[in-house]
Design a protein around this motif. Structure first.
Motif, PDB file in Angstrom:
ATOM      1  N   THR A   1      -3.163 -17.240 -19.514  1.00 11.17           N
ATOM      2  CA  THR A   1      -2.506 -16.312 -20.414  1.00 11.17           C
ATOM      3  C   THR A   1      -3.458 -15.196 -20.824  1.00 11.17           C
ATOM      4  OG1 THR A   1      -1.373 -16.078 -22.552  1.00 11.17           O
ATOM      5  CG2 THR A   1      -3.100 -17.751 -22.404  1.00 11.17           C
ATOM      6  N   SER A   2      -2.886 -14.039 -21.098  1.00 12.04           N
ATOM      7  CA  SER A   2      -3.646 -12.912 -21.631  1.00 12.04           C
ATOM      8  C   SER A   2      -3.276 -12.617 -23.073  1.00 12.04           C
ATOM      9  CB  SER A   2      -3.410 -11.658 -20.781  1.00 12.04           C
ATOM     10  OG  SER A   2      -3.902 -11.842 -19.472  1.00 12.04           O
ATOM     11  N   SER A   3      -2.401 -13.430 -23.656  1.00 17.29           N
ATOM     12  CA  SER A   3      -1.961 -13.181 -25.032  1.00 17.29           C
ATOM     13  C   SER A   3      -1.863 -14.485 -25.816  1.00 17.29           C
ATOM     14  CB  SER A   3      -0.618 -12.454 -25.031  1.00 17.29           C
ATOM     15  OG  SER A   3       0.347 -13.199 -24.285  1.00 17.29           O
ATOM     16  N   PRO A   4      -2.965 -15.230 -25.937  1.00 14.68           N
ATOM     17  CA  PRO A   4      -2.922 -16.474 -26.703  1.00 14.68           C
ATOM     18  C   PRO A   4      -2.928 -16.195 -28.199  1.00 14.68           C
ATOM     19  CG  PRO A   4      -5.158 -16.024 -26.059  1.00 14.68           C
ATOM     20  CD  PRO A   4      -4.307 -14.932 -25.430  1.00 14.68           C
ATOM     21  N   GLU A   5      -2.470 -17.163 -28.973  1.00 13.53           N
ATOM     22  CA  GLU A   5      -2.611 -17.092 -30.423  1.00 13.53           C
ATOM     23  C   GLU A   5      -3.916 -17.793 -30.776  1.00 13.53           C
ATOM     24  OE1 GLU A   5       0.623 -18.216 -32.910  1.00 13.53           O
ATOM     25  OE2 GLU A   5       2.146 -17.429 -31.541  1.00 13.53           O
ATOM     26  N   MET A   6      -4.903 -17.021 -31.243  1.00  9.87           N
ATOM     27  CA  MET A   6      -6.222 -17.555 -31.514  1.00  9.87           C
ATOM     28  C   MET A   6      -6.410 -17.778 -33.009  1.00  9.87           C
ATOM     29  SD  MET A   6      -7.594 -17.736 -28.442  1.00  9.87           S
ATOM     30  CE  MET A   6      -9.346 -17.881 -28.704  1.00  9.87           C
ATOM     31  N   TYR A   7      -6.937 -18.933 -33.354  1.00  9.64           N
ATOM     32  CA  TYR A   7      -7.264 -19.262 -34.727  1.00  9.64           C
ATOM     33  C   TYR A   7      -8.728 -19.696 -34.786  1.00  9.64           C
ATOM     34  CZ  TYR A   7      -2.199 -19.170 -35.139  1.00  9.64           C
ATOM     35  OH  TYR A   7      -0.887 -18.777 -35.113  1.00  9.64           O
TER      36      TYR A   7
ATOM     37  N   MET B   1      -7.611 -11.011 -37.743  1.00 16.20           N
ATOM     38  CA  MET B   1      -6.357 -11.348 -37.051  1.00 16.20           C
ATOM     39  C   MET B   1      -6.476 -10.889 -35.598  1.00 16.20           C
ATOM     40  SD  MET B   1      -3.462 -12.807 -37.734  1.00 16.20           S
ATOM     41  CE  MET B   1      -1.825 -12.992 -37.066  1.00 16.20           C
ATOM     42  N   ALA B   2      -6.059 -11.727 -34.689  1.00 16.95           N
ATOM     43  CA  ALA B   2      -6.164 -11.402 -33.267  1.00 16.95           C
ATOM     44  C   ALA B   2      -5.220 -10.273 -32.905  1.00 16.95           C
ATOM     45  CB  ALA B   2      -5.857 -12.627 -32.419  1.00 16.95           C
ATOM     46  N   ASP B   3      -5.664  -9.417 -32.020  1.00 16.41           N
ATOM     47  CA  ASP B   3      -4.810  -8.351 -31.516  1.00 16.41           C
ATOM     48  C   ASP B   3      -3.633  -8.981 -30.776  1.00 16.41           C
ATOM     49  OD1 ASP B   3      -5.027  -5.180 -30.670  1.00 16.41           O
ATOM     50  OD2 ASP B   3      -3.946  -6.431 -29.249  1.00 16.41           O
ATOM     51  N   SER B   4      -2.407  -8.523 -31.069  1.00 16.38           N
ATOM     52  CA  SER B   4      -1.222  -9.149 -30.489  1.00 16.38           C
ATOM     53  C   SER B   4      -1.151  -8.997 -28.981  1.00 16.38           C
ATOM     54  CB  SER B   4       0.043  -8.554 -31.126  1.00 16.38           C
ATOM     55  OG  SER B   4       0.111  -7.161 -30.866  1.00 16.38           O
ATOM     56  N   ARG B   5      -1.848  -7.993 -28.446  1.00 13.50           N
ATOM     57  CA  ARG B   5      -1.784  -7.762 -27.005  1.00 13.50           C
ATOM     58  C   ARG B   5      -2.850  -8.523 -26.241  1.00 13.50           C
ATOM     59  NH1 ARG B   5      -1.978  -1.417 -27.409  1.00 13.50           N
ATOM     60  NH2 ARG B   5      -3.334  -2.091 -29.097  1.00 13.50           N
ATOM     61  N   THR B   6      -3.921  -8.892 -26.934  1.00 10.25           N
ATOM     62  CA  THR B   6      -5.007  -9.582 -26.242  1.00 10.25           C
ATOM     63  C   THR B   6      -5.268 -10.966 -26.784  1.00 10.25           C
ATOM     64  OG1 THR B   6      -6.729  -8.760 -27.722  1.00 10.25           O
ATOM     65  CG2 THR B   6      -6.141  -7.366 -25.845  1.00 10.25           C
ATOM     66  N   GLY B   7      -4.704 -11.293 -27.952  1.00  9.04           N
ATOM     67  CA  GLY B   7      -4.927 -12.611 -28.511  1.00  9.04           C
ATOM     68  C   GLY B   7      -6.390 -12.875 -28.822  1.00  9.04           C
ATOM     69  N   GLY B   8      -7.152 -11.834 -29.095  1.00  9.59           N
ATOM     70  CA  GLY B   8      -8.556 -12.029 -29.390  1.00  9.59           C
ATOM     71  C   GLY B   8      -9.451 -11.909 -28.174  1.00  9.59           C
ATOM     72  N   VAL B   9      -8.868 -11.802 -26.992  1.00  7.79           N
ATOM     73  CA  VAL B   9      -9.674 -11.610 -25.789  1.00  7.79           C
ATOM     74  C   VAL B   9     -10.285 -10.218 -25.853  1.00  7.79           C
ATOM     75  CG1 VAL B   9      -9.645 -11.462 -23.280  1.00  7.79           C
ATOM     76  CG2 VAL B   9      -8.233 -13.146 -24.441  1.00  7.79           C
ATOM     77  N   PRO B  10     -11.601 -10.084 -25.732  1.00  7.46           N
ATOM     78  CA  PRO B  10     -12.233  -8.771 -25.856  1.00  7.46           C
ATOM     79  C   PRO B  10     -11.652  -7.762 -24.872  1.00  7.46           C
ATOM     80  CG  PRO B  10     -13.874 -10.516 -25.820  1.00  7.46           C
ATOM     81  CD  PRO B  10     -12.556 -11.146 -25.467  1.00  7.46           C
ATOM     82  N   ARG B  11     -11.477  -6.556 -25.347  1.00  4.94           N
ATOM     83  CA  ARG B  11     -10.997  -5.493 -24.468  1.00  4.94           C
ATOM     84  C   ARG B  11     -12.087  -5.126 -23.469  1.00  4.94           C
ATOM     85  NH1 ARG B  11      -6.431  -3.018 -26.074  1.00  4.94           N
ATOM     86  NH2 ARG B  11      -5.633  -3.503 -28.146  1.00  4.94           N
ATOM     87  N   GLN B  12     -11.674  -4.806 -22.255  1.00  5.51           N
ATOM     88  CA  GLN B  12     -12.620  -4.443 -21.218  1.00  5.51           C
ATOM     89  C   GLN B  12     -12.237  -3.092 -20.640  1.00  5.51           C
ATOM     90  OE1 GLN B  12     -15.179  -6.354 -20.670  1.00  5.51           O
ATOM     91  NE2 GLN B  12     -14.521  -8.140 -21.824  1.00  5.51           N
ATOM     92  N   ALA B  13     -13.237  -2.329 -20.248  1.00  8.67           N
ATOM     93  CA  ALA B  13     -12.958  -1.055 -19.584  1.00  8.67           C
ATOM     94  C   ALA B  13     -12.468  -1.314 -18.171  1.00  8.67           C
ATOM     95  CB  ALA B  13     -14.235  -0.207 -19.543  1.00  8.67           C
ATOM     96  N   PRO B  14     -11.618  -0.438 -17.630  1.00  8.74           N
ATOM     97  CA  PRO B  14     -11.167  -0.611 -16.251  1.00  8.74           C
ATOM     98  C   PRO B  14     -12.338  -0.704 -15.291  1.00  8.74           C
ATOM     99  CG  PRO B  14      -9.869   1.080 -17.353  1.00  8.74           C
ATOM    100  CD  PRO B  14     -11.022   0.738 -18.271  1.00  8.74           C
ATOM    101  N   ALA B  15     -12.169  -1.457 -14.223  1.00 16.22           N
ATOM    102  CA  ALA B  15     -13.258  -1.663 -13.279  1.00 16.22           C
ATOM    103  C   ALA B  15     -13.078  -0.799 -12.051  1.00 16.22           C
ATOM    104  CB  ALA B  15     -13.314  -3.129 -12.863  1.00 16.22           C
ATOM    105  N   GLY B  16     -14.205  -0.541 -11.393  1.00 18.98           N
ATOM    106  CA  GLY B  16     -14.179   0.245 -10.181  1.00 18.98           C
ATOM    107  C   GLY B  16     -14.046  -0.635  -8.962  1.00 18.98           C
ATOM    108  N   ALA B  17     -14.362  -0.097  -7.807  1.00 18.01           N
ATOM    109  CA  ALA B  17     -14.138  -0.786  -6.544  1.00 18.01           C
ATOM    110  C   ALA B  17     -14.908  -2.087  -6.423  1.00 18.01           C
ATOM    111  CB  ALA B  17     -14.517   0.138  -5.386  1.00 18.01           C
ATOM    112  N   HIS B  18     -16.026  -2.222  -7.162  1.00 19.17           N
ATOM    113  CA  HIS B  18     -16.824  -3.439  -7.061  1.00 19.17           C
ATOM    114  C   HIS B  18     -16.671  -4.326  -8.288  1.00 19.17           C
ATOM    115  CE1 HIS B  18     -18.686  -1.973  -3.426  1.00 19.17           C
ATOM    116  NE2 HIS B  18     -18.908  -0.832  -4.026  1.00 19.17           N
TER     117      HIS B  18
END
Length: 207
Positions: free
Chosen positions: A97-103, A1-18
């Protein structure tokens, strides 16, 4: 089941200046000084430019509409080839969108009826498409730049609605209409060129 906050979009670590992920590092100082960073307007603009970058890579001209009144964000075209249909054109409405419903085989997107009706049906001069761009919820991970590449996350998908009826028989209905976008319709350089094929011209009044 897709994560409700990301809709299946992989989580990413915060990025730095570049734009490079840096684990749990705090956001750069400039982030708090840029009004609207990561808001809906910023996300929408990122989605539109995501499409522009694909068009550039495909050597397709992309012209943005000056006024938002005809239901499309981009008009795309290229010269064509001698002996075939010259200067073909298509149009696209872009949503990000950052919160799609993925099937397994599609993603579900709730489109306002007003915008749905600007894409559905066949009463158009040129083919129209809906492009749905999926972006991470964390705006620091939208891009990752190194000395040899620029990575944009995550992906875009397309769907054509010319074989659908209007949602309520008018152009300005209220509410939303759920659109099922096939996951097989990944937008790439190749598939973007494929949208100029005759089959989509035959669906509208330009054939």
């Amino acid at each position: 089941m897709a994560d409700s906050r990301t809709g299946g979009v992989p989580r990413q670590a915060p990025a730095g200046a570049h734009g490079a992920p840096q684990g749990s590092a705090p956001p750069p100082q400039w982030a708090g000084q840029v009004e609207g960073f990561g808001d809906n307007g910023h996300r929408g603009h990122f989605g539109e430019q995501f499409i522009r970058m694909l068009a550039v890579a495909a050597n397709i001209d992309a012209s943005q509409r000056d006024r938002d009144r005809v239901g499309v964000d981009w008009q795309l075209g290229h010269p064509g080839q001698p002996g075939r249909r010259r200067y073909p054109v298509i149009e696209a409405q872009v949503k990000c969108t950052s919160s799609p419903e993925m099937y397994d085989d599609h993603l579900a997107y709730d489109l306002k009826v007003k915008y749905y009706n600007q894409l559905a049906g066949s009463d158009y001069s040129v083919p129209r498409f809906l492009f749905v761009v999926l972006a991470p919820s964390d705006p620091f991970t939208w891009s990752h730049a190194t000395s040899d590449r620029l990575l944009l996350r995550n992906a875009a998908y397309w769907v054509c609605l010319h074989d659908r009826d209007l949602a309520d028989g008018s152009g300005n209905g209220k509410g939303t209409r759920r659109v099922h976008v096939p996951r097989a319709n990944l937008l790439t350089v190749d598939s973007l060129h494929g949208l100029f094929s005759q089959q989509y011209q035959d669906m509208v009044g330009s054939s």
